[in-house]
Scaffold this motif. Sequence first.
Motif, PDB file in Angstrom:
ATOM      1  N   UNK A 271       0.825  -1.246   0.215  1.00  0.00           N
ATOM      2  CA  UNK A 271      -0.037   0.337   0.231  1.00  0.00           C
ATOM      3  C   UNK A 271       0.802   1.612   0.289  1.00  0.00           C
ATOM      4  N   UNK A 272       0.639   2.078  -0.693  1.00  0.00           N
ATOM      5  CA  UNK A 272       1.135   3.704  -0.127  1.00  0.00           C
ATOM      6  C   UNK A 272       1.625   4.670   1.008  1.00  0.00           C
ATOM      7  N   UNK A 273       3.159   4.088   1.207  1.00  0.00           N
ATOM      8  CA  UNK A 273       3.062   3.969   2.467  1.00  0.00           C
ATOM      9  C   UNK A 273       2.723   3.464   3.503  1.00  0.00           C
ATOM     10  N   UNK A 274       2.782   2.357   3.231  1.00  0.00           N
ATOM     11  CA  UNK A 274       2.511   1.502   3.627  1.00  0.00           C
ATOM     12  C   UNK A 274       4.137   0.409   4.389  1.00  0.00           C
ATOM     13  N   UNK A 275       5.163   0.501   3.949  1.00  0.00           N
ATOM     14  CA  UNK A 275       6.388   0.063   5.370  1.00  0.00           C
ATOM     15  C   UNK A 275       6.824   0.439   5.962  1.00  0.00           C
ATOM     16  N   UNK A 276       5.676   1.755   6.534  1.00  0.00           N
ATOM     17  CA  UNK A 276       5.876   2.827   7.661  1.00  0.00           C
ATOM     18  C   UNK A 276       5.049   2.214   8.249  1.00  0.00           C
ATOM     19  N   UNK A 277       3.992   1.457   8.553  1.00  0.00           N
ATOM     20  CA  UNK A 277       3.097   0.656   8.832  1.00  0.00           C
ATOM     21  C   UNK A 277       3.664  -0.513   9.657  1.00  0.00           C
ATOM     22  N   UNK A 278       4.515  -0.879   9.284  1.00  0.00           N
ATOM     23  CA  UNK A 278       5.087  -2.583   9.551  1.00  0.00           C
ATOM     24  C   UNK A 278       5.649  -2.412  10.778  1.00  0.00           C
ATOM     25  N   UNK A 279       5.697  -1.420  11.397  1.00  0.00           N
ATOM     26  CA  UNK A 279       6.939  -1.564  12.699  1.00  0.00           C
ATOM     27  C   UNK A 279       5.760  -2.461  14.196  1.00  0.00           C
ATOM     28  N   UNK A 280       4.570  -1.448  14.006  1.00  0.00           N
ATOM     29  CA  UNK A 280       3.336  -2.876  15.025  1.00  0.00           C
ATOM     30  C   UNK A 280       3.633  -4.330  14.785  1.00  0.00           C
ATOM     31  N   UNK A 281       4.777  -4.499  14.071  1.00  0.00           N
ATOM     32  CA  UNK A 281       4.207  -6.049  13.995  1.00  0.00           C
ATOM     33  C   UNK A 281       5.805  -6.686  14.011  1.00  0.00           C
ATOM     34  N   UNK A 282       6.503  -5.716  14.787  1.00  0.00           N
ATOM     35  CA  UNK A 282       7.778  -6.334  14.854  1.00  0.00           C
ATOM     36  C   UNK A 282       8.582  -5.540  16.348  1.00  0.00           C
ATOM     37  N   UNK A 283       9.510  -6.215  17.257  1.00  0.00           N
ATOM     38  CA  UNK A 283      10.055  -5.834  18.743  1.00  0.00           C
ATOM     39  C   UNK A 283      11.525  -5.695  18.494  1.00  0.00           C
TER      40      UNK A 283
ATOM     41  N   UNK B 196      21.929  -7.193   7.889  1.00  0.00           N
ATOM     42  CA  UNK B 196      20.759  -7.737   9.317  1.00  0.00           C
ATOM     43  C   UNK B 196      20.330  -6.343  10.191  1.00  0.00           C
ATOM     44  N   UNK B 197      19.729  -6.402  10.362  1.00  0.00           N
ATOM     45  CA  UNK B 197      18.849  -5.255  11.255  1.00  0.00           C
ATOM     46  C   UNK B 197      18.324  -5.450  12.394  1.00  0.00           C
ATOM     47  N   UNK B 198      18.661  -5.328  14.043  1.00  0.00           N
ATOM     48  CA  UNK B 198      17.253  -5.977  14.738  1.00  0.00           C
ATOM     49  C   UNK B 198      16.629  -3.965  15.403  1.00  0.00           C
ATOM     50  N   UNK B 199      15.523  -4.813  15.853  1.00  0.00           N
ATOM     51  CA  UNK B 199      14.813  -3.386  16.433  1.00  0.00           C
ATOM     52  C   UNK B 199      13.371  -3.011  15.392  1.00  0.00           C
ATOM     53  N   UNK B 200      13.074  -2.807  15.875  1.00  0.00           N
ATOM     54  CA  UNK B 200      12.201  -2.213  15.403  1.00  0.00           C
ATOM     55  C   UNK B 200      11.406  -0.575  14.290  1.00  0.00           C
ATOM     56  N   UNK B 201      12.263   0.278  15.054  1.00  0.00           N
ATOM     57  CA  UNK B 201      12.946   1.621  14.513  1.00  0.00           C
ATOM     58  C   UNK B 201      13.452   1.200  12.970  1.00  0.00           C
ATOM     59  N   UNK B 202      14.941   0.354  13.425  1.00  0.00           N
ATOM     60  CA  UNK B 202      15.928  -0.369  12.633  1.00  0.00           C
ATOM     61  C   UNK B 202      15.275  -0.882  11.251  1.00  0.00           C
ATOM     62  N   UNK B 203      13.896  -2.055  11.527  1.00  0.00           N
ATOM     63  CA  UNK B 203      13.594  -2.804  10.425  1.00  0.00           C
ATOM     64  C   UNK B 203      12.900  -2.154   9.631  1.00  0.00           C
ATOM     65  N   UNK B 204      12.408  -0.953   9.821  1.00  0.00           N
ATOM     66  CA  UNK B 204      11.324  -0.175   9.219  1.00  0.00           C
ATOM     67  C   UNK B 204      11.732   0.738   8.355  1.00  0.00           C
ATOM     68  N   UNK B 205      13.130   1.462   9.408  1.00  0.00           N
ATOM     69  CA  UNK B 205      14.082   2.390   8.144  1.00  0.00           C
ATOM     70  C   UNK B 205      14.500   1.635   7.439  1.00  0.00           C
TER      71      UNK B 205
END
Length: 132
Positions: free
Chosen positions: A28-40, A51-60
């Motif tokens: 979805x448009x802008x959707x990748x920024x919304x995926x953070x809630x799926x990670x911890x 490799x990256x760890x943590x919700x913020x790094x993954x969304x980035x």
Amino acid sequence: PPLLFATMGDFESVGKAFVEHYYKTFDAPGGRAQLGSLYQETSMLTWEGQKMQGAANIVQKLTSLPFQSCTHHVSTMDCQPSGQTGGIIVSVTGQLLVEGEQHPLKFSQVFQLMPAGGNFFVLNDIFRLNYA
């Protein structure tokens, strides 16, 4: 004792619902920024070997991918229960069509879903493009 799945269908339905939600949101448009809630914070993403760890790094990472939009077409999805705590392994293969490109890319992605607070989060996420 840990809560175990009552039927074989439980982990399948959770996996299917997760996959549908993940790719619908991703595409979805802008959707990748919304995926953070799926990670911890304990979550790890391996994207094409990085490799990256943590919700913020993954969304980035996901929001910095070099395309505006894309469409995932899932070809296969396999689920298995994982461990004693009700985890689920989800393996996906399919095709990814990036906006402006003519030919879809084959991809595979594996998710390890873990229960937390009545829901599931992505503990592990491994993505690879499959070049012929």
